[in-house]
Design a protein around this motif. Structure first.
Motif, PDB file in Angstrom:
ATOM      1  N   HIS A 116      -1.425   2.992  11.965  1.00 59.87           N
ATOM      2  CA  HIS A 116      -0.228   2.587  11.211  1.00 59.87           C
ATOM      3  C   HIS A 116       0.449   3.822  10.767  1.00 59.87           C
ATOM      4  O   HIS A 116       1.413   3.395   9.970  1.00 59.87           O
ATOM      5  CB  HIS A 116      -0.635   1.467  10.064  1.00 59.87           C
ATOM      6  CG  HIS A 116      -1.237   0.228  10.738  1.00 59.87           C
ATOM      7  ND1 HIS A 116      -2.106  -0.522   9.874  1.00 59.87           N
ATOM      8  CD2 HIS A 116      -0.916  -0.510  11.617  1.00 59.87           C
ATOM      9  CE1 HIS A 116      -2.334  -1.452  10.778  1.00 59.87           C
ATOM     10  NE2 HIS A 116      -1.777  -1.572  11.737  1.00 59.87           N
ATOM     11  N   GLN A 117      -0.043   5.033  10.708  1.00 57.40           N
ATOM     12  CA  GLN A 117       0.336   6.091   9.969  1.00 57.40           C
ATOM     13  C   GLN A 117       0.901   7.157  10.784  1.00 57.40           C
ATOM     14  O   GLN A 117       0.590   7.150  11.964  1.00 57.40           O
ATOM     15  CB  GLN A 117      -0.832   6.766   9.221  1.00 57.40           C
ATOM     16  CG  GLN A 117      -1.485   5.844   8.287  1.00 57.40           C
ATOM     17  CD  GLN A 117      -2.806   6.439   7.776  1.00 57.40           C
ATOM     18  OE1 GLN A 117      -2.882   7.520   7.375  1.00 57.40           O
ATOM     19  NE2 GLN A 117      -3.994   5.571   7.770  1.00 57.40           N
ATOM     20  N   GLN A 123      -4.556   6.582   3.066  1.00 55.37           N
ATOM     21  CA  GLN A 123      -3.255   5.939   2.945  1.00 55.37           C
ATOM     22  C   GLN A 123      -3.301   4.353   2.692  1.00 55.37           C
ATOM     23  O   GLN A 123      -4.351   3.600   3.294  1.00 55.37           O
ATOM     24  CB  GLN A 123      -2.466   6.264   4.233  1.00 55.37           C
ATOM     25  CG  GLN A 123      -2.448   7.589   4.534  1.00 55.37           C
ATOM     26  CD  GLN A 123      -1.901   8.491   3.292  1.00 55.37           C
ATOM     27  OE1 GLN A 123      -0.982   8.116   2.541  1.00 55.37           O
ATOM     28  NE2 GLN A 123      -2.425   9.478   3.134  1.00 55.37           N
ATOM     29  N   ARG A 124      -2.415   3.908   1.913  1.00 57.54           N
ATOM     30  CA  ARG A 124      -2.577   2.431   1.376  1.00 57.54           C
ATOM     31  C   ARG A 124      -1.089   1.784   1.579  1.00 57.54           C
ATOM     32  O   ARG A 124      -0.303   2.445   1.452  1.00 57.54           O
ATOM     33  CB  ARG A 124      -3.248   2.353  -0.211  1.00 57.54           C
ATOM     34  CG  ARG A 124      -4.600   2.697  -0.242  1.00 57.54           C
ATOM     35  CD  ARG A 124      -5.468   1.747  -0.286  1.00 57.54           C
ATOM     36  NE  ARG A 124      -6.744   2.598  -0.638  1.00 57.54           N
ATOM     37  CZ  ARG A 124      -8.021   1.946   0.125  1.00 57.54           C
ATOM     38  NH1 ARG A 124      -7.969   0.995   0.707  1.00 57.54           N
ATOM     39  NH2 ARG A 124      -8.959   2.459  -0.146  1.00 57.54           N
ATOM     40  N   TRP A 125      -1.084   0.839   2.050  1.00 58.78           N
ATOM     41  CA  TRP A 125       0.123  -0.075   2.094  1.00 58.78           C
ATOM     42  C   TRP A 125       0.613  -0.318   0.440  1.00 58.78           C
ATOM     43  O   TRP A 125      -0.222  -0.054  -0.239  1.00 58.78           O
ATOM     44  CB  TRP A 125      -0.017  -1.378   2.591  1.00 58.78           C
ATOM     45  CG  TRP A 125      -0.336  -1.161   4.302  1.00 58.78           C
ATOM     46  CD1 TRP A 125      -1.743  -1.604   4.795  1.00 58.78           C
ATOM     47  CD2 TRP A 125       0.726  -0.954   5.264  1.00 58.78           C
ATOM     48  NE1 TRP A 125      -1.407  -1.402   6.342  1.00 58.78           N
ATOM     49  CE2 TRP A 125      -0.041  -0.880   6.297  1.00 58.78           C
ATOM     50  CE3 TRP A 125       2.096  -0.756   5.211  1.00 58.78           C
ATOM     51  CZ2 TRP A 125       0.585  -0.498   7.595  1.00 58.78           C
ATOM     52  CZ3 TRP A 125       2.808  -0.296   6.426  1.00 58.78           C
ATOM     53  CH2 TRP A 125       1.972  -0.276   7.628  1.00 58.78           C
ATOM     54  N   TYR A 176       4.820   0.974  16.497  1.00 61.16           N
ATOM     55  CA  TYR A 176       3.405   0.022  16.229  1.00 61.16           C
ATOM     56  C   TYR A 176       3.057  -0.586  17.385  1.00 61.16           C
ATOM     57  O   TYR A 176       2.000  -0.564  17.957  1.00 61.16           O
ATOM     58  CB  TYR A 176       3.765  -1.135  15.056  1.00 61.16           C
ATOM     59  CG  TYR A 176       2.619  -2.042  14.840  1.00 61.16           C
ATOM     60  CD1 TYR A 176       1.223  -1.770  14.779  1.00 61.16           C
ATOM     61  CD2 TYR A 176       2.792  -3.242  15.790  1.00 61.16           C
ATOM     62  CE1 TYR A 176       0.325  -2.666  14.639  1.00 61.16           C
ATOM     63  CE2 TYR A 176       1.770  -4.414  15.845  1.00 61.16           C
ATOM     64  CZ  TYR A 176       0.699  -3.883  15.276  1.00 61.16           C
ATOM     65  OH  TYR A 176      -0.469  -4.957  15.446  1.00 61.16           O
ATOM     66  N   PHE A 228       1.211  13.737   5.888  1.00 60.62           N
ATOM     67  CA  PHE A 228       1.519  12.498   5.911  1.00 60.62           C
ATOM     68  C   PHE A 228       2.909  12.296   5.759  1.00 60.62           C
ATOM     69  O   PHE A 228       3.502  12.889   4.816  1.00 60.62           O
ATOM     70  CB  PHE A 228       0.684  11.782   5.115  1.00 60.62           C
ATOM     71  CG  PHE A 228       1.320  10.083   4.985  1.00 60.62           C
ATOM     72  CD1 PHE A 228       0.640   9.295   5.930  1.00 60.62           C
ATOM     73  CD2 PHE A 228       1.861   9.534   3.757  1.00 60.62           C
ATOM     74  CE1 PHE A 228       1.077   8.132   5.907  1.00 60.62           C
ATOM     75  CE2 PHE A 228       2.203   8.403   3.829  1.00 60.62           C
ATOM     76  CZ  PHE A 228       1.908   7.181   4.718  1.00 60.62           C
ATOM     77  N   ALA A 282      -4.263   1.311   5.005  1.00 61.55           N
ATOM     78  CA  ALA A 282      -3.716   1.377   6.263  1.00 61.55           C
ATOM     79  C   ALA A 282      -4.431   1.921   7.500  1.00 61.55           C
ATOM     80  O   ALA A 282      -5.160   2.886   7.254  1.00 61.55           O
ATOM     81  CB  ALA A 282      -2.467   2.151   5.910  1.00 61.55           C
ATOM     82  N   THR A 324       0.911   9.662  15.808  1.00 59.30           N
ATOM     83  CA  THR A 324       0.421   8.447  15.327  1.00 59.30           C
ATOM     84  C   THR A 324      -0.909   8.580  15.953  1.00 59.30           C
ATOM     85  O   THR A 324      -0.955   8.690  17.358  1.00 59.30           O
ATOM     86  CB  THR A 324       1.150   7.230  15.508  1.00 59.30           C
ATOM     87  OG1 THR A 324       2.380   6.960  14.810  1.00 59.30           O
ATOM     88  CG2 THR A 324       0.195   5.897  15.362  1.00 59.30           C
ATOM     89  N   GLY A 326       4.764   8.991   6.616  1.00 59.13           N
ATOM     90  CA  GLY A 326       5.122   7.646   6.468  1.00 59.13           C
ATOM     91  C   GLY A 326       4.247   6.664   7.428  1.00 59.13           C
ATOM     92  O   GLY A 326       3.259   6.963   7.929  1.00 59.13           O
ATOM     93  N   PHE A 327       5.070   5.543   7.375  1.00 63.05           N
ATOM     94  CA  PHE A 327       4.068   4.538   8.350  1.00 63.05           C
ATOM     95  C   PHE A 327       5.052   4.162   9.553  1.00 63.05           C
ATOM     96  O   PHE A 327       6.127   4.388   9.578  1.00 63.05           O
ATOM     97  CB  PHE A 327       3.929   2.975   7.651  1.00 63.05           C
ATOM     98  CG  PHE A 327       2.978   3.330   6.374  1.00 63.05           C
ATOM     99  CD1 PHE A 327       1.638   3.432   6.497  1.00 63.05           C
ATOM    100  CD2 PHE A 327       3.580   3.292   4.873  1.00 63.05           C
ATOM    101  CE1 PHE A 327       0.591   3.608   5.415  1.00 63.05           C
ATOM    102  CE2 PHE A 327       2.569   3.457   4.109  1.00 63.05           C
ATOM    103  CZ  PHE A 327       1.372   3.708   4.174  1.00 63.05           C
ATOM    104  N   ASP A 337       7.116   2.207  12.469  1.00 65.28           N
ATOM    105  CA  ASP A 337       8.008   1.283  12.584  1.00 65.28           C
ATOM    106  C   ASP A 337       7.471   0.297  13.341  1.00 65.28           C
ATOM    107  O   ASP A 337       6.537   0.438  14.288  1.00 65.28           O
ATOM    108  CB  ASP A 337       9.327   1.731  12.769  1.00 65.28           C
ATOM    109  CG  ASP A 337       9.647   2.300  14.204  1.00 65.28           C
ATOM    110  OD1 ASP A 337       8.707   2.381  15.066  1.00 65.28           O
ATOM    111  OD2 ASP A 337      10.599   3.116  14.267  1.00 65.28           O
TER     112      ASP A 337
END
Length: 184
Positions: A114-115, A102-104, A147, A138, A110, A14, A140-141, A143
């Motif tokens: 967050h990625q 990247q978008r939520w 975070y 990429f 994002a 990240t 995912g995002f 957890d």
């Protein structure tokens, strides 16, 4: 190199912060002189041959894309740095584009921290030799746990970029002509 831990040829990261810098090196592995932002590097370079910038002192200026990261699964190791220079810069530019794409699920952009990206090394070869480059994908995002770790580590990173142009002697110290004016 600080942790003395071998993470293997593939990790998930990240990104907490990105910096585009130029490192200045003395010739023949003579050591690091300093780190400059792109504007100061442009000012210092007297020879701008593609990929081989030189200063008036004959030092090399090397472009670097620096990523301050947390390695997923090794959050306790703290912030690590991935430095992309030379043949890794094209891969770093791809990563920078991916970070902006990247978008939520709701369409909101994002933030990079967050990625999660998979980073691996890829073997390359041509008539000039063999080398490894980065590959970023990429995955995912983050957890909640990752975070929170990223949020805490980001607080510890410097938020203001250093104005390298103010360091006229480029040694990281006080300019020679002003040393007597500063109390110890």
């Amino acid at each position: 190199t600080v942790t003395k831990h071998n993470y293997g040829s593939e990790i998930e990261i990240t990104i907490l912060k990105f910096e585009h810098v130029f490192t200045e090196w003395r010739p023949e592995r003579g050591g690091l002189v300093g780190v400059h932002d792109p504007i100061n590097a442009e000012r210092l370079a007297v020879n701008k041959t593609f990929g081989k910038w030189k200063t008036k002192d004959g030092n090399d200026l090397s472009e670097n894309y620096m990523y301050y990261v947390i390695i997923k699964g090794h959050e306790d190791h703290g912030v690590c740095i991935i430095s992309a220079a030379s043949t890794n810069i094209p891969a770093a530019k791809v990563l920078n584009k991916l970070l902006l794409m990247q978008r939520w699920g709701n369409g909101q952009k994002a933030m990079p921290f967050h990625q999660i990206y998979k980073v691996k090394t890829v073997f390359n070869t041509n008539e000039k030799g063999d080398w490894y480059t980065f590959s970023f994908q990429f995955v995912g995002f983050v957890d909640q746990e990752l975070y929170l770790a990223a949020k805490e580590e980001r607080k510890l990173l410097p938020t203001k970029q250093v104005d390298y142009a103010q360091i006229e002697d480029r040694s990281g110290g006080v300019p020679a002509d002003s040393k007597d004016d500063i109390p110890y």
